[in-house]
Design a protein around this motif. Structure first.
Motif, mmCIF file in Angstrom:
data_model
loop_
_atom_site.group_PDB
_atom_site.id
_atom_site.type_symbol
_atom_site.label_atom_id
_atom_site.label_comp_id
_atom_site.label_asym_id
_atom_site.label_seq_id
_atom_site.Cartn_x
_atom_site.Cartn_y
_atom_site.Cartn_z
ATOM 1 N N PHE A 137 33.479 51.144 42.500
ATOM 2 C CA PHE A 137 34.362 51.100 41.336
ATOM 3 C C PHE A 137 34.024 52.177 40.324
ATOM 4 N N THR A 138 35.039 52.668 39.635
ATOM 5 C CA THR A 138 34.796 53.455 38.433
ATOM 6 C C THR A 138 34.373 52.481 37.341
ATOM 7 N N ALA A 139 33.901 53.031 36.222
ATOM 8 C CA ALA A 139 33.483 52.162 35.119
ATOM 9 C C ALA A 139 34.639 51.262 34.687
ATOM 10 N N GLU A 140 35.847 51.846 34.630
ATOM 11 C CA GLU A 140 37.008 51.074 34.188
ATOM 12 C C GLU A 140 37.338 49.959 35.178
ATOM 13 N N GLN A 141 37.235 50.300 36.468
ATOM 14 C CA GLN A 141 37.525 49.272 37.474
ATOM 15 C C GLN A 141 36.488 48.157 37.423
ATOM 16 N N LEU A 142 35.216 48.560 37.274
ATOM 17 C CA LEU A 142 34.160 47.554 37.208
ATOM 18 C C LEU A 142 34.377 46.648 35.997
ATOM 19 N N ALA A 143 34.733 47.291 34.868
ATOM 20 C CA ALA A 143 34.959 46.516 33.646
ATOM 21 C C ALA A 143 36.066 45.499 33.855
ATOM 22 N N GLU A 144 37.124 45.916 34.519
ATOM 23 C CA GLU A 144 38.253 45.033 34.804
ATOM 24 C C GLU A 144 37.811 43.861 35.687
ATOM 25 N N LYS A 145 37.029 44.179 36.745
ATOM 26 C CA LYS A 145 36.593 43.125 37.672
ATOM 27 C C LYS A 145 35.696 42.121 36.953
ATOM 28 N N LEU A 146 34.732 42.664 36.198
ATOM 29 C CA LEU A 146 33.805 41.754 35.507
ATOM 30 C C LEU A 146 34.551 40.885 34.504
ATOM 31 N N THR A 147 35.458 41.516 33.752
ATOM 32 C CA THR A 147 36.215 40.772 32.750
ATOM 33 C C THR A 147 36.983 39.632 33.404
ATOM 34 N N MET A 148 37.594 39.922 34.550
ATOM 35 C CA MET A 148 38.387 38.891 35.213
ATOM 36 C C MET A 148 37.519 37.850 35.909
ATOM 37 N N LEU A 149 36.193 38.121 35.964
ATOM 38 C CA LEU A 149 35.263 37.092 36.460
ATOM 39 C C LEU A 149 34.699 36.273 35.303
ATOM 40 N N GLY A 150 35.044 36.628 34.080
ATOM 41 C CA GLY A 150 34.529 35.887 32.930
ATOM 42 C C GLY A 150 33.372 36.579 32.234
ATOM 43 N N VAL A 151 32.972 37.751 32.745
ATOM 44 C CA VAL A 151 31.939 38.534 32.060
ATOM 45 C C VAL A 151 32.691 39.636 31.330
ATOM 46 N N GLU A 152 33.035 39.377 30.091
ATOM 47 C CA GLU A 152 33.957 40.263 29.398
ATOM 48 C C GLU A 152 33.282 41.576 29.017
ATOM 49 N N VAL A 153 33.908 42.679 29.405
ATOM 50 C CA VAL A 153 33.407 43.988 29.015
ATOM 51 C C VAL A 153 34.127 44.385 27.733
#
Ligand SMILES: [Zn+2]
Lengths: 808, 338
Positions: A16-32
């Motif tokens: 993932f790019t940083a943006e993609q990782l941020a999106e994935k984490l956010t949607m897992l409940g770890v908000e970036v």
């Protein structure tokens, strides 16, 4: 908590790019919350090597350098730094670079010599305040690489908001576990290999836990002969990039491992511990400790401390002591890795007003099974980076070991709660990626593996780091968040709509609000908090129960320190605010609950002051008077269908003594209105009269009657007679009306006062009142004779009862 | 005689063209049609005509008489309408003068939004319920599965009264009270004030919330999504996208924070949404079994969902007031804008 992309990649692979990782984490409940690129300020700066130097022909303090930046052509750069020398490796800002300071690099002639770039100091790059000379780079760096990459600064920092239930995510490995849940890629734990000396740890120290409830686990290692000093660049950069202050190699390593595993560690100077041993106990009454931040702190027996043989040396899980901290002269280190009870740490940290990286994690819940891993990892790094030898073995006291939590999860229940149609295999895969142990057992809870059928359930073993998972519903949430909330269907509720219950108060509120709006009043909303002096300002009498207002324990300010028991002071404040801003068309109302002892009645209150009306040609401003506010109150009653009420003069000190009234319903006061007393106006610095009302909506609701009934429209014509009488000036103008109605009986349809006159045309002490009387019969056309006789009777009656003279 | 008649007709028609007033018209009428009028005179000579001529001339005379009478009528109508036109012109007004508009009050902007939110949920069968603002620890925290050492209970967030009560920090206590007072199915919204110790450009110590609760024998997370998506489409427009993110609240499990596509950039990313394209508007989740236990509901028998949103926040998506404390200054220059 901050993490960086490169650091995270140490523990798990992902594309993932940083943006993609941020999106994935956010949607897992770890908000970036934010994504920040490191090293942007030094774009265009590369690693360069000075290959020759010669003096500048026109300037003593400048030299001409030939610089290699990995390209065929060498660059000539004019330089004035004192430390520039042949063979030096230093940062080069190439043509087109914009430096941190805003300086733009272009080819230039400096004292007549061409310069194609700039050799930079740390200050010029915004790396540090050091401007003494060129930044010295390690000679082994590859010439020509971008500086950010060469220094490991080309990284991205993600700022995470970790909810309080997820302390397991307060580390890089914890976040890597979330990435595993998303990708299924395996975790890569740090390789730990220790070279232990022959000296037994148990022989040189001991750990005693006096209170195993507050400290279920404590482990220690000794590392001898360390060299305390600066950490290597990579370590400093890592810590700085996530916002942790760099101190010395030992402390930096404990912080690094904290970030890696989420396990707080503490390093003591071994020789400063009395008898070189550790006692974990509650503080004794009267004990004190000076913590690392050099504040002396009082300790109380409800606080857990780490002590040596004599005295506390650290506030357990919160902050170490100043006396035993690592200094440049420390040679032997006792390294602590422990697990403390969350509620104890929380209460101690709260009492002390301290919030440290350690207390933050312990109070949310660390992983007791992480204690040894983190301890070994830190020992390894200390040996690697600070020298020293690791004593053999660990002192590991673990009185509070817990069995892992087992939960039964019914796959059907997952779909029942979520409204999904997940297969058991999907559920199983999600949970095992999250690190849960999972097997199918028979419904009855036999701990025996079984086939995945509808009658069977999952037996789930919760890993020690997931302190938030104790129930089936918690597992369902885990399934939901990894499956993706967005993948859950969107449907409308299928259940029955409950039978509505009528809400009369809401109806009264709505009607009165609409009436006030249509009367040209603006709706205000004020804070429920007011200043205690407001009762003085509105001259509320001493014994008035409204004075017994509820007080806040922790108000924001004195202006907001009690709960209002009346809306009037708030509206007067609004009038004052508007007047102060040259706005003088004050027509405001507010509908709100107020606080009277333990009740919360709803009130409506309003103010008219200054100039009301349109203020335009054809609709000029007018000064409100008593009858405007009275009309508002009457209208409010009318829209509630209340007709049987009375106004009576009161002695409320808030009002003008002769221009006020209470509103009585069944002789019970349900509201008050009138002109504000001149002193009240003065208290609110209002230069004009203000008219106020306040009504109790609960009482109005009780009396309200919305039922309407049809009355036949008159068939026979009405006959109008006007009547002007002269009476005593003090006489209430509603007395004649009562007499007219009672004398005329059913034949009087309506009576309206249309004029009041006091002046030259009537004697002193008298006034003239003029009424329009409509006579009407429901059964016949009234003849003039009938009406005249009746009208004469009315006049006689008025004369008898009120001594009223007919005015010609 | 025929010639005479035709000459009179021509004369009269010519004369009518010169007429400007009703009086002139009347004189003209008398001049020709009166007892001694010219036409009358000619007609008197009818007797002298031969038997053969009489009907012919008589017919002609009647025709001329009738046509002239019509001409007079037309002239009269024209004069009337001209006269009325002049009269109306005399009554002309300056239409650019302002209309006499009744002074109208305006509902407070926060209340306007609150009312809109209420209406949308009421259409979906939710009933409006209210409850006390001064609360106990039990209703505000304990019954909502918020144990005493939860961060939300720090003195920092909650206003406490000197008598040990507190100001509710959310409207959720009313949900508890509603569940204590009635059996499922429950479908309510709770509008009203809540209080937190917070005072800056984006926080006021008193704010308005709308909370919702739906409890029934089988309520699913997908239905929570359905209700909220339907709300967002009505509140923010058909095109609104919605995103549910896992989150944590003590009183719901699973819990979600809910975003809508940014109302400024329609999801493309801008300053308002921190370049994410999303704006958080509410929190929601399935009611935690512990909350059901606190009100003596059996979590095996009923499920439900709850949600809560800040009205000022939603109002400000539309109004974009830089300092939301402005809402409660009640400056008339402000209130008049909405
Ligand atoms: Zn946007």
């Amino acid at each position: 908590m901050n993490i960086t992309l490169n650091w995270l990649k140490n523990y798990i692979d992902f594309d993932f790019t940083a943006e993609q990782l941020a999106e994935k984490l956010t949607m897992l409940g770890v908000e970036v919350e934010t994504i920040k690129q490191l090293g942007i300020a030094i774009d265009g700066v590369v690693v360069g090597k000075v290959i020759s130097i010669r003096p500048h022909p026109n300037a003593d303090k400048l030299v001409l350098c030939q610089v290699d930046i990995g390209k065929e052509d060498k660059l000539q750069i004019v330089c004035g730094a004192p430390n520039v020398r042949d063979g030096m490796v230093a940062p080069v800002a190439t043509i087109g670079t914009e430096l941190h300071s805003g300086v733009f690099i272009k080819s230039a002639k400096i004292r007549g010599e061409e310069s194609y770039g700039m050799l930079c100091s740390e200050k010029e790059l915004g790396i540090s305040p050091d401007a003494a000379g060129l930044m010295e780079l390690a000679p082994e760096l590859s010439i020509g690489t971008p500086l950010a990459e060469a220094l490991g600064l080309d990284d991205t920092v993600l700022e995470l908001e970790i909810t309080p239930n997820r302390p397991d995510c307060l580390s890089l490995i914890g976040v890597a576990r979330e990435v595993r849940a998303e990708t299924g890629n395996e975790l890569r734990h740090p390789q730990i290999e220790l070279n232990e000396s022959d000296t037994e740890t148990q022989g040189v120290t001991s750990v005693t836990i006096d209170d195993p409830e507050l400290c279920p686990r404590y482990a220690a290692r000794i590392i001898k002969d360390v060299k305390v000093g600066e950490s290597p660049d990579w370590l400093k950069q890592r810590l700085e990039s996530v916002g942790i202050a760099v101190i010395n190699n030992i402390v930096d390593i404990t912080n690094y491992v904290l970030m890696e595993y989420g396990q707080p560690l503490h390093a003591f100077d071994y020789h400063k511990l009395n008898e070189n041993r550790i006692v974990v106990r509650r503080a004794a009454e009267g004990e004190r400790i000076t913590t690392l931040d050099e504040y002396e702190r009082k300790l109380t027996p409800d606080m857990l401390v780490i002590a040596d043989a004599e005295k506390p040396v650290a506030v357990a899980g919160v902050m170490g002591g100043h006396e035993t901290e690592i200094t440049d002269s420390t040679c032997d280190v006792l390294l602590e890795s422990a697990y403390f009870s969350p509620s104890s740490i929380r209460s101690t940290a709260k009492t002390m007003g301290l919030n440290t990286e350690a207390s933050y994690r312990f109070e949310r819940g660390a992983d007791p099974e992480n204690v040894i891993l983190a301890l070994n990892r830190a020992a390894q790094l200390i040996a690697e980076l600070a020298g020293g030898t690791i004593c053999k073995g660990i002192v590991n006291v673990y009185p509070g070991k817990q069995e892992p939590i087992q939960i039964q999860l019914c796959p059907e229940r997952v779909n029942f709660i979520l409204g999904t149609e997940l297969e058991t295999t999907e559920i199983e895969q999600i949970l095992s990626r999250l690190g849960f142990g999972i097997k199918m057992v028979q419904q009855e809870g036999l701990d025996q593996e079984a086939a995945p059928t509808e009658d069977n359930v999952f037996q789930v073993t919760v890993p020690s780091f997931r302190v938030d998972i104790t129930r089936e519903i918690d597992l369902i949430e885990e399934v939901a968040r990894v499956y993706g909330y967005d993948n859950i269907p969107t449907t409308l509720p299928k259940g029955d709509i409950p039978v509505p219950v009528p809400n009369k108060l809401a109806e009264v509120r709505r009607r009165i609000k609409n009436f006030l709006l249509s009367s040209g009043m603006m709706e205000a909303i004020n804070y429920s908090f007011v200043h205690p002096n407001c009762f003085e300002k509105i001259r509320l009498s001493e014994g008035n129960p409204l004075r017994e207002a509820l007080k806040l324990q922790n108000p924001l300010s004195p202006e907001m320190s009690i709960l209002r028991s009346t809306l009037i002071p708030s509206l007067l404040n609004n009038a004052q605010h508007n007047h102060n801003h040259q706005i003088n068309n004050i027509a405001l109302f507010e509908i709100s609950t107020v606080f009277v002892q333990d009740k919360e009645p709803t009130r409506v209150s309003g103010i008219l002051a200054g100039e009301i009306g349109g203020g335009v040609y054809g609709n000029p401003y007018k000064h409100p008077d008593f009858f405007d506010i009275k009309g508002i109150a009457e209208g409010a009653l009318e829209v509630c269908g209340i007709t049987d009420y009375a106004f009576k003069l009161t002695d409320e000190p808030t009002f003008h003594p002769w221009r006020n009234a209470e509103l009585l319903l069944d002789s019970k006061r349900i509201g008050i209105l009138g002109e504000a007393h001149p002193e009240v106006l003065e208290n609110y610095e209002l230069p004009y009269k203000a008219y106020l009302f306040e009504l109790d909506l609960n009482a109005l609701t009780e009396a309200a009657d919305f039922a309407k009934q049809f009355k036949p429209i008159p068939i026979y014509p009405s006959i109008q007679r006007d009547l002007a009488i002269v009476v005593d000036k003090e006489m209430q103008s509603d007395l004649p009306i009562d007499i007219i109605y009672s004398t005329g009986g059913k034949l009087v349809e309506s009576v309206k006062l249309f004029d009041v006159y006091i002046g030259d045309q009537v004697p002193d002490g008298k006034k003239s009142l003029a009424y329009t009387i409509m006579y009407h019969s429901a059964t016949e056309t009234l003849t003039d004779k009938v009406v005249n006789d009746l009208h004469d009777k009315v006049i006689r009656k008025l004369n008898q009862e009120l001594n009223a003279e007919l005015r010609m | 005689m025929k010639k005479e008649l035709e000459a009179i007709q021509a004369e009269v028609l010519q004369a009518l063209k010169q007429i400007n007033t009703q009086d002139q018209l009347e004189s003209l009428r008398i001049e020709y049609f009166g007892r001694k009028g010219k036409l009358t005179d000619v007609m008197k000579g009818m007797g002298k005509l031969s038997k053969e001529e009489r009907p012919i001339i008589g017919k002609l005379a009647n025709e001329i008489r009738s046509s002239l009478s019509d001409a007079f009528e037309a002239a009269k109508t024209a004069l009337d309408s001209k006269q009325q036109g002049q009269q109306l012109k005399a009554e002309s007004v300056d239409i650019t003068l302002p209309g006499r508009k009744p002074t109208l009050g305006k509902a407070h902007p926060v209340m306007q939004i609150l009312q809109r939110i209420e209406e949308i949920f009421m259409q979906m069968g939710f009933q409006v319920v209210t409850g006390p603002e001064v609360e106990t620890e039990h209703y505000n925290f304990d019954a909502l599965n918020t144990p005493p050492d939860h961060p939300a209970r720090d003195l920092h967030d909650t206003f406490y009264l000197t008598d040990g009560h507190l100001l509710r920090t959310h409207n959720s206590p009313v949900q508890i009270r509603a569940m204590e007072n009635q059996q499922p199915p429950i479908r309510i919204i709770v509008p009203g004030k809540a209080y937190r110790v917070d005072y800056d450009v984006s926080h006021t110590p008193m704010f308005h919330q709308v909370e919702g609760l739906l409890v029934d024998r089988h309520v699913t997370f997908s239905e929570l999504k359905g209700v909220l998506v339907s709300f967002a489409r009505q509140m923010f427009g058909d095109q609104t996208q919605m995103r549910f993110r896992p989150h944590f609240f003590p009183f719901t499990e699973p819990s979600a924070e809910v975003d809508i596509s940014c109302t400024v950039c329609q999801g493309k990313g801008c300053r308002s949404c921190g370049h994410t394209g999303w704006i958080e508007i509410l929190g929601a989740g399935a009611v935690d079994p512990e909350v059901f236990r606190a009100v003596n509901y059996d979590p095996e028998e009923v499920t439900g969902f709850a949600f809560g949103m800040g009205v000022e926040r939603i109002a400000n998506l539309q109004f974009r007031i830089p300092d939301i404390r402005t809402f409660y200054e009640n400056d008339l220059r402000f209130l008049n804008q909405f």
